[in-house]
Design a protein around this motif. Structure first.
Motif, short mmCIF file in Angstrom:
data_model
loop_
_atom_site.label_atom_id
_atom_site.label_comp_id
_atom_site.label_asym_id
_atom_site.label_seq_id
_atom_site.Cartn_x
_atom_site.Cartn_y
_atom_site.Cartn_z
N ILE A 91 32.94 60.40 35.43
CA ILE A 91 33.82 59.42 34.80
C ILE A 91 34.68 58.72 35.84
CG2 ILE A 91 35.77 59.13 33.22
CD1 ILE A 91 34.62 61.46 31.58
N LEU A 92 35.24 59.49 36.77
CA LEU A 92 36.08 58.91 37.81
C LEU A 92 35.28 57.98 38.71
CD1 LEU A 92 38.85 58.78 39.14
CD2 LEU A 92 38.20 60.75 40.53
N ALA A 93 34.07 58.41 39.10
CA ALA A 93 33.22 57.57 39.95
C ALA A 93 32.87 56.26 39.24
CB ALA A 93 31.94 58.33 40.33
N GLY A 94 32.60 56.36 37.93
CA GLY A 94 32.30 55.15 37.17
C GLY A 94 33.47 54.21 37.09
N LEU A 95 34.68 54.76 36.90
CA LEU A 95 35.88 53.92 36.82
C LEU A 95 36.17 53.25 38.16
CD1 LEU A 95 38.26 56.18 34.69
CD2 LEU A 95 37.22 54.02 34.00
N VAL A 96 35.99 53.99 39.26
CA VAL A 96 36.24 53.44 40.60
C VAL A 96 35.34 52.24 40.86
CG1 VAL A 96 36.01 53.92 43.06
CG2 VAL A 96 37.13 55.58 41.57
N LEU A 182 44.27 53.90 50.27
CA LEU A 182 45.27 52.90 50.65
C LEU A 182 44.75 51.99 51.76
CD1 LEU A 182 48.55 55.01 50.58
CD2 LEU A 182 47.85 53.25 48.95
N VAL A 183 44.03 52.56 52.72
CA VAL A 183 43.47 51.76 53.81
C VAL A 183 42.41 50.80 53.27
CG1 VAL A 183 42.15 51.83 55.96
CG2 VAL A 183 43.96 53.48 55.58
N GLN A 184 41.59 51.27 52.32
CA GLN A 184 40.62 50.39 51.68
C GLN A 184 41.31 49.21 51.01
OE1 GLN A 184 38.14 53.86 49.81
NE2 GLN A 184 37.09 51.95 49.41
N LEU A 185 42.40 49.49 50.32
CA LEU A 185 43.14 48.43 49.64
C LEU A 185 43.69 47.43 50.65
CD1 LEU A 185 44.18 47.43 46.90
CD2 LEU A 185 46.20 48.86 47.23
N ALA A 186 44.21 47.93 51.77
CA ALA A 186 44.77 47.05 52.80
C ALA A 186 43.69 46.20 53.46
CB ALA A 186 45.51 47.88 53.85
N THR A 187 42.55 46.81 53.77
CA THR A 187 41.47 46.05 54.41
C THR A 187 40.85 45.04 53.45
OG1 THR A 187 39.88 47.82 53.87
CG2 THR A 187 40.92 47.87 56.06
N ALA A 188 40.86 45.36 52.15
CA ALA A 188 40.37 44.40 51.16
C ALA A 188 41.25 43.15 51.15
CB ALA A 188 40.33 45.03 49.77
N GLY A 189 42.57 43.37 51.17
CA GLY A 189 43.49 42.25 51.22
C GLY A 189 43.35 41.45 52.49
N TRP A 219 46.90 31.86 39.06
CA TRP A 219 47.54 32.73 38.07
C TRP A 219 46.56 33.76 37.54
CZ3 TRP A 219 47.08 32.82 32.50
CH2 TRP A 219 48.06 33.59 31.88
N VAL A 220 45.34 33.33 37.23
CA VAL A 220 44.31 34.25 36.75
C VAL A 220 43.97 35.26 37.83
CG1 VAL A 220 41.91 34.42 35.99
CG2 VAL A 220 43.35 32.57 35.13
N PHE A 221 43.78 34.78 39.05
CA PHE A 221 43.46 35.69 40.15
C PHE A 221 44.62 36.64 40.43
CE2 PHE A 221 43.67 36.72 44.69
CZ PHE A 221 42.47 37.40 44.83
N GLY A 222 45.85 36.14 40.34
CA GLY A 222 47.01 36.99 40.60
C GLY A 222 47.09 38.16 39.64
N ILE A 223 46.80 37.93 38.37
CA ILE A 223 46.81 39.01 37.38
C ILE A 223 45.72 40.03 37.70
CG2 ILE A 223 46.35 39.57 34.97
CD1 ILE A 223 47.77 37.09 34.15
N ALA A 224 44.52 39.53 37.99
CA ALA A 224 43.41 40.44 38.30
C ALA A 224 43.70 41.26 39.56
CB ALA A 224 42.12 39.64 38.48
N ALA A 225 44.23 40.60 40.59
CA ALA A 225 44.55 41.31 41.82
C ALA A 225 45.65 42.34 41.60
CB ALA A 225 44.98 40.32 42.91
N GLY A 226 46.65 41.99 40.79
CA GLY A 226 47.73 42.93 40.50
C GLY A 226 47.22 44.15 39.75
N LEU A 227 46.32 43.95 38.80
CA LEU A 227 45.76 45.08 38.05
C LEU A 227 44.91 45.97 38.96
CD1 LEU A 227 44.77 43.32 34.70
CD2 LEU A 227 46.67 44.91 35.10
N ILE A 228 44.18 45.36 39.88
CA ILE A 228 43.39 46.16 40.83
C ILE A 228 44.30 47.01 41.70
CG2 ILE A 228 41.90 46.02 42.86
CD1 ILE A 228 40.50 43.66 41.56
N VAL A 229 45.40 46.42 42.18
CA VAL A 229 46.36 47.17 43.01
C VAL A 229 46.94 48.34 42.21
CG1 VAL A 229 48.59 47.06 44.17
CG2 VAL A 229 46.92 45.23 44.51
N LEU A 230 47.32 48.10 40.97
CA LEU A 230 47.86 49.17 40.13
C LEU A 230 46.83 50.27 39.91
CD1 LEU A 230 49.85 47.17 37.42
CD2 LEU A 230 50.79 48.51 39.32
N PHE A 231 45.58 49.88 39.70
CA PHE A 231 44.52 50.87 39.51
C PHE A 231 44.33 51.71 40.77
CE2 PHE A 231 40.01 51.97 40.09
CZ PHE A 231 39.82 52.78 38.98
#
Length: 248
Positions: A91-96, A182-189, A219-231
């Motif tokens: 389940i976790l792998a699928g969500l990731v 966290l490093v993955q998130l930073a390199t993605a940005g 605005w659309v991209f900002g919401i999607a990016a924010g949700l990804i960061v929260l996830f």
């Protein structure tokens, strides 16, 4: 994608000739996709917005990624009754996989339709959203840099990520797993910013040829990016918990 004799890469589907060698070439196709329709189709069908925009390869890859993530979640739920540890892992792998790709597909479908309608899509070879997503997913970590043209950095990051991920999994170190996320998130940005900067530079040289259209894309991209960061932050918190790496 086609490359002209001068070495310029351009979208053959969007323009009739190289827009760099032929300044009189229109950058906006006669029939371009509507951003709202693209967003809706992407919400209803895996990869639907990408197919509507004419991005068949991106649509197929998006569909396969989302289908794989959904299957892993479904099979994990089925498996959970008999094997809770294995079911939770599936389940976790699928969500990731599913959550970032789904949010990416929504933002990408809308933004890409806007870029096609404004003409900027005909001038850029690489998509910043694709670069960011490739660096965000565990199995393709580093591919975002390769896609952005930073091949050496991408290969080194992929190799290091592969080794460190195996180490974190086998050693049961929650701090290392959280750090890698966290490093993955930073390199993605960083890959996103790097590729977007190149696109902005290309657009600035041909500003007069672009079409200004009303857009809620950022605005659309900002919401999607924010949700990804929260996830991803939620994933870090989960990895840091003792339940994620139980004591042997």
């Amino acid at each position: 994608m086609r490359v002209c004799p001068e070495g310029h890469a351009f979208e053959e589907r969007l323009v009739s000739a190289c827009p760099f060698c032929h300044p009189d070439t229109p950058l906006v196709p006669d029939r371009h996709p509507r951003p709202s329709v693209s967003l809706l189709l992407s919400f209803l069908i895996f990869g639907g917005g990408q197919f509507y925009n004419g991005r068949k390869t991106r649509g197929i890859l998006t569909f396969l990624g989302l289908a794989a993530g959904a299957f892993s979640i479904w099979y994990g739920i089925v498996e959970f009754a008999g094997n809770q540890e294995g079911g939770t892992g599936l389940i976790l792998a699928g969500l990731v996989l599913f959550v970032p790709v789904w949010l990416f597909s929504l933002a990408d479908a809308y933004e890409d339709a806007v870029e096609i309608g404004s003409g900027i899509a005909a001038l850029t070879e690489r998509n910043p959203r694709v670069a960011g997503l490739l660096n965000l997913l565990p199995r393709t970590w580093g591919f975002g840099y390769i896609y952005a043209g930073e091949v050496r950095t991408g290969v080194l990051l992929f190799a290091a990520g592969f080794v460190l991920t195996i180490w974190a999994t086998r050693s049961g170190l929650p701090i290392l797993a959280s750090f890698l996320t966290l490093v993955q998130l930073a390199t993605a940005g960083h890959a996103y910013v790097l590729t977007r900067r190149a696109r902005t530079l290309a657009a600035s040289k041909h500003r007069a040829r672009l079409r200004e259209i009303p857009s809620r894309g950022p605005w659309v991209f900002g919401i999607a990016a924010g949700l990804i960061v929260l996830f991803e932050i939620g994933l870090v918190a989960l990895q840091a918990s003792p339940a994620f790496f139980p004591a042997n």
